[in-house]
Structure formats: structure tokens, C-alpha cells
Design an enzyme around this catalytic site. Sequence first.
Site, PDB file in Angstrom:
ATOM      1  N   ASP A 194       0.933  -1.605   0.400  1.00 30.59           N
ATOM      2  CA  ASP A 194       0.327   0.509  -0.147  1.00 30.59           C
ATOM      3  C   ASP A 194       0.921   0.841  -0.141  1.00 30.59           C
ATOM      4  O   ASP A 194       1.336   1.874   0.874  1.00 30.59           O
ATOM      5  CB  ASP A 194      -0.970  -0.081   1.438  1.00 30.59           C
ATOM      6  CG  ASP A 194      -2.136   1.020   1.068  1.00 30.59           C
ATOM      7  OD1 ASP A 194      -1.223   2.217   0.840  1.00 30.59           O
ATOM      8  OD2 ASP A 194      -2.775   0.826   1.579  1.00 30.59           O
ATOM      9  N   HIS A 195       1.056   1.997  -1.367  1.00 32.39           N
ATOM     10  CA  HIS A 195       2.549   2.880  -1.097  1.00 32.39           C
ATOM     11  C   HIS A 195       1.877   3.547   0.116  1.00 32.39           C
ATOM     12  O   HIS A 195       3.078   4.460   0.203  1.00 32.39           O
ATOM     13  CB  HIS A 195       2.350   3.111  -2.818  1.00 32.39           C
ATOM     14  CG  HIS A 195       1.064   4.438  -3.418  1.00 32.39           C
ATOM     15  ND1 HIS A 195       0.137   4.502  -3.504  1.00 32.39           N
ATOM     16  CD2 HIS A 195       1.949   5.623  -2.965  1.00 32.39           C
ATOM     17  CE1 HIS A 195      -0.482   5.422  -4.005  1.00 32.39           C
ATOM     18  NE2 HIS A 195       0.729   6.520  -3.616  1.00 32.39           N
ATOM     19  N   HIS A 257      -5.898   2.573   0.880  1.00 34.05           N
ATOM     20  CA  HIS A 257      -5.119   3.894   1.457  1.00 34.05           C
ATOM     21  C   HIS A 257      -5.968   4.759   2.802  1.00 34.05           C
ATOM     22  O   HIS A 257      -5.216   5.326   3.964  1.00 34.05           O
ATOM     23  CB  HIS A 257      -5.105   4.842   1.122  1.00 34.05           C
ATOM     24  CG  HIS A 257      -3.871   4.591  -1.088  1.00 34.05           C
ATOM     25  ND1 HIS A 257      -2.957   3.486  -0.501  1.00 34.05           N
ATOM     26  CD2 HIS A 257      -4.371   4.887  -1.656  1.00 34.05           C
ATOM     27  CE1 HIS A 257      -2.981   3.148  -2.019  1.00 34.05           C
ATOM     28  NE2 HIS A 257      -3.499   4.356  -2.826  1.00 34.05           N
TER      29      HIS A 257
HETATM   30  C1  BG6 Z   1      -3.375   4.977  -5.871  1.00 32.35           C
HETATM   31  C2  BG6 Z   1      -4.779   4.628  -6.992  1.00 32.35           C
HETATM   32  O1  BG6 Z   1      -3.372   3.745  -5.054  1.00 32.35           O
HETATM   33  O2  BG6 Z   1      -2.996   6.066  -5.313  1.00 32.35           O
HETATM   34  C3  BG6 Z   1      -4.863   5.874  -7.312  1.00 32.35           C
HETATM   35  O3  BG6 Z   1      -4.749   3.349  -7.559  1.00 32.35           O
HETATM   36  C4  BG6 Z   1      -4.571   7.183  -6.786  1.00 32.35           C
HETATM   37  O4  BG6 Z   1      -6.185   6.192  -8.471  1.00 32.35           O
HETATM   38  C5  BG6 Z   1      -3.274   7.460  -6.354  1.00 32.35           C
HETATM   39  O5  BG6 Z   1      -4.361   8.091  -7.933  1.00 32.35           O
HETATM   40  C6  BG6 Z   1      -2.877   8.154  -5.614  1.00 32.35           C
HETATM   41  O6  BG6 Z   1      -2.480   8.058  -4.976  1.00 32.35           O
HETATM   42  P1  BG6 Z   1      -0.891   9.485  -3.907  1.00 32.35           P
HETATM   43  O7  BG6 Z   1       0.663   8.611  -3.666  1.00 32.35           O
HETATM   44  O8  BG6 Z   1      -0.837  10.387  -5.383  1.00 32.35           O
HETATM   45  O9  BG6 Z   1      -2.217  10.195  -3.324  1.00 32.35           O
END
Ligand code: BG6
Length: 494
Positions: A194-195, A257
Site C-alpha cells: 500500500d504505497h 489507503h
Molecule cells: C493509487 C490509486 O493507489 O493511489 C490511484 O490507484 C490514486 O487512483 C493514487 O490516484 C493516489 O496516490 P497519491 O500518492 O498520488 O496520493
Amino acid sequence: MSDINYYRGNFCVEVHPAPGSLVIFGASGDLAKRKLFPALYHLFRRNLLHEESRIVGCARTAYSDDGFRDHLRPFLTEGTQEQQTAFLAKVCYVPGDYSDSGFYRKLDNVLNALEAKNDLPSNRTFYLAMPASLYPAIIDKLSENGMLEESPEPDAPWRHVVLEKPFGRDFASAEALDRDLHSHMREDQIYRIDHYLGKDTVQNILMLRFANLVFEPVWNSRYIDHVQLTASETLGVENRAGYYEQAGLLRDMFQNHMLEMLSLAAMEMPASFSPDDVRSEKVKLIKSIRPFDLKHLDKTVVRGQYEGYRAEPGVAPDSRTETFVAAKLEIANWRWAGVPFYLRSGKRLAARKSEIAIVFKSIPHSIFAPIRARDMQPDTLVLKVQPNEGMELTIQAKQPGPKLCMGGVTMSFRYSDLPGGESFDAYERLLLDAMLGDQTLFIRSDSIAESWRLFTPLLENWESLPLETYPAGSDGPESAARLLFADDREWRAL
Ligand code: BG6
């Protein structure tokens, strides 16, 4: 080494991964070129890749090693040409068809040859940067070819598999995927990404809460009025309609997230900072979230779609996929009873912003007549996940000057102002941890199950909720504002 000792030995020390091979499936795709290779290059420039480590890209496209390096070079935007060339010399490419056993034998031979050349332990990390529907077939083939087997000897080379979300699309499919994965490997070989957990500010939640004395005494229903979690984006669906039409915002942002941020902000203190102690507390918190009241969903959940979404390339003209969700959650435990957690996330909104705002209760009595306690702005602590990573505390203070006036002032700290505050991308953190064998920031199987246990009934009743449109560039559907008005509260400005 036990988990706890690992942290005692490594806290605030730059730990370097042991030599090994990182295999990236889906290497010609968007995630690989925009995120993974630039993150690996950055690790290389920081001396955080072992000099003998190798990166093997795999995909269907028929590149030669050099052709693949040329394809990657435009995405390595920093450093000198020499540094780029030195990094790319570590990269090779194996084209092939993921359904063909011959491809895996060829890949295994390439890895064996690389390892033999350096006479080093053959730790291998397989990163599946591709649609989740392909996971079972690839894992099956890796396993059939003995490529996931680890020797039981201590310090034997390991095999780790890194997986991108989505992990299933509901409880049953996530369970089936999990059974499948576990029939080929142990949980400690699986690294579910989960980045958001790779972001410094998200990891900072634990330090803020558990390394300071001042927050814990007020971190509960006695002092906190409510909590707002926001992840808003200005971008639309872009070129991802194929995936997004199947997923929608609840699966794309909430199940992962948003819930991860919520659990870090609300969980109890873990027994230690070991990966499993931290992850167990997060799961306990997710289990404490009260199930949605399906009979009165419209009182707690709002779903929206931005105007123009249906005209995006690849989107069905009558699509009912949501691009916005707002929800009110309650946590059924002593700490949080009665404190609403308001979550909202959406695409094509007024601003790009991810934050957790802790809004404190009003003071019980004001001596500053004529200002009544309830007319004062509540103290608010905002954990700014992005942009302007850092935190802000807004409190009441005397305004400067001869008049006796009071108003809100904000104390703020920004990571970018700190020495060494050069950003460390979420993918760098997570790739490094996967190569180090540290699972703290990866999602454990029981956490996935509990999050789907929460959201699956909601998804099954999704169509009972109206799908409201909202103008691009706005704050989302009007009902989202009403969700808070009904409780005499309002969203923070985007
Ligand atoms: C991803 C989703 O996991 O997270 C995307 O699949 C989303 O739809 C993105 O745009 C948002 O990541 P960040 O780091 O730009 O908030």
C-alpha cells in the site's frame, strides 16, 4: 534475529540490503517506468543497492537488454549520464509469455547465471507490477518451477513476492486469492504494497503518537470532537478506465489507503515496534470499526461521480462507477466511543491534498466574554500527508497589538525545511524494505480480510445509494457537505 532485536540493532541506521536479484514482472508497464525504476535508481545513487545486486525486467514486449535500457533511460531524470549508465548496467531483460513454463525456466537460468557469476547468495524478490488477475497464474508457474522454494537452513537465501493492490474485490475473492498465495508460500514471503505506508508522513503518525508525551493524554473521546481524513485529487481517471471502471473509488482508495491512515491514527500502542506487533494493532483497530448500518446507508455514506467521467476514454456512457466517496465511521472501543471519523476521497476535486485532521472539543467555559466557548475555532492538529508534508497545530492566541483580540494561530512544521529533508519516495522505502525483509509497512493477510469484511456489505448494497454527480474542480457532491452539517460540523476546506 527476533523482530524486536532487529529494531534495536537497526534503529536510525542506514541498513543495506544483502545482494540479490529483483525481478520485475510487468517491466514495460507504466508503474515500472514511472515509479519502480526511478525509485531503484534513486536507491542506487544513495548507495542503498548492493553493488552485486541485479534487476531483471520481464514483460511480453521483445526488447534486447540494451533496448530495454534505452526504454528506461528517459525516466531516470537525475544525476549524471555516467550514473545512469552505471545503474542501467545492473538491469537486464527477459521477454516472455507469463503462461509459458519455458519462460520461467529461461528466467531461472538467467538468475542462476547472474548469481554464479558473482558467487553470492541468491536472494530473490519478485515484484508483480501488473493486473492482480494475473497473480494466481504467475505464482503458480513460479512455484511449479521451484522458484519460490526456500531452504529451511538458517540464513538460506530467501524468495519474496511483492504484490500491488487490489487484493481481491470483496471478501470472498480476497479470501480465494489469499488461499491461492498461501498454497505456494508462507505469509512472511508475501509483501502486499500500500504505497501510502511508504510516505514519511504516514510513518510519522506512529512517532508523533508514541514518541511524545503530549499527545496521548488527549488522544481520545474526552478531548477529540471528531477526525477528518481526506485524500483528494485534481486528476481524473486519466488512462486507467479499464481498471477503474471495475474498481471505483471505494476499492481504489478506501479499502486500502484510507483505512491504513485511519488505523495508524486510531490504533492502540503496539507492544513493540516489531512488524507483527504494529500490524496486529492495526488489524485490531479495523476489527473495532462498527459495521455500516445498511438500513440507513444514506445517513453515513455518499457516493459521487464527477461530471464528464462518462465521456472519458474507455468509460461506459452509462457508467455507475463512483469517483468520490464520503463516509462517517465509528470505532467501537473505549478510546473512540462517540467520536465520528469522517473520510472523504475523490478524483477531479478542487485540490490535491491528503491529510488527517484531529479536531478537538471546545473548551468547557470561556472567561473571554463576549466570546463564547462554542464560538471559538476548535484546536486542530493536521497531519499533512501531501503536499507540504508535515504537520500543523492551530490554537487560539492573543492577536498582536493594543486591542485585546483573540484568534487562531498555526504552528507548522514542514519536512522540506529539515536538513536532510530531501524526499524519499514511497516506492523507494517499500522496495528497500522488501529487499531488507522488513514487513512492517506491508499489509498482512488478516488486515486485508478485515477490511473486506467491513466494506463488502457496503458494496453489496452500493446501488441502494444514489450516485450524485459533482462538477470537476469542486468539493464533491452536496450530500458530502450535508453529511457533516447534519452533525453540526463542516469539512475543512480542500
Ligand atoms: C493509487 C490509486 O493507489 O493511489 C490511484 O490507484 C490514486 O487512483 C493514487 O490516484 C493516489 O496516490 P497519491 O500518492 O498520488 O496520493
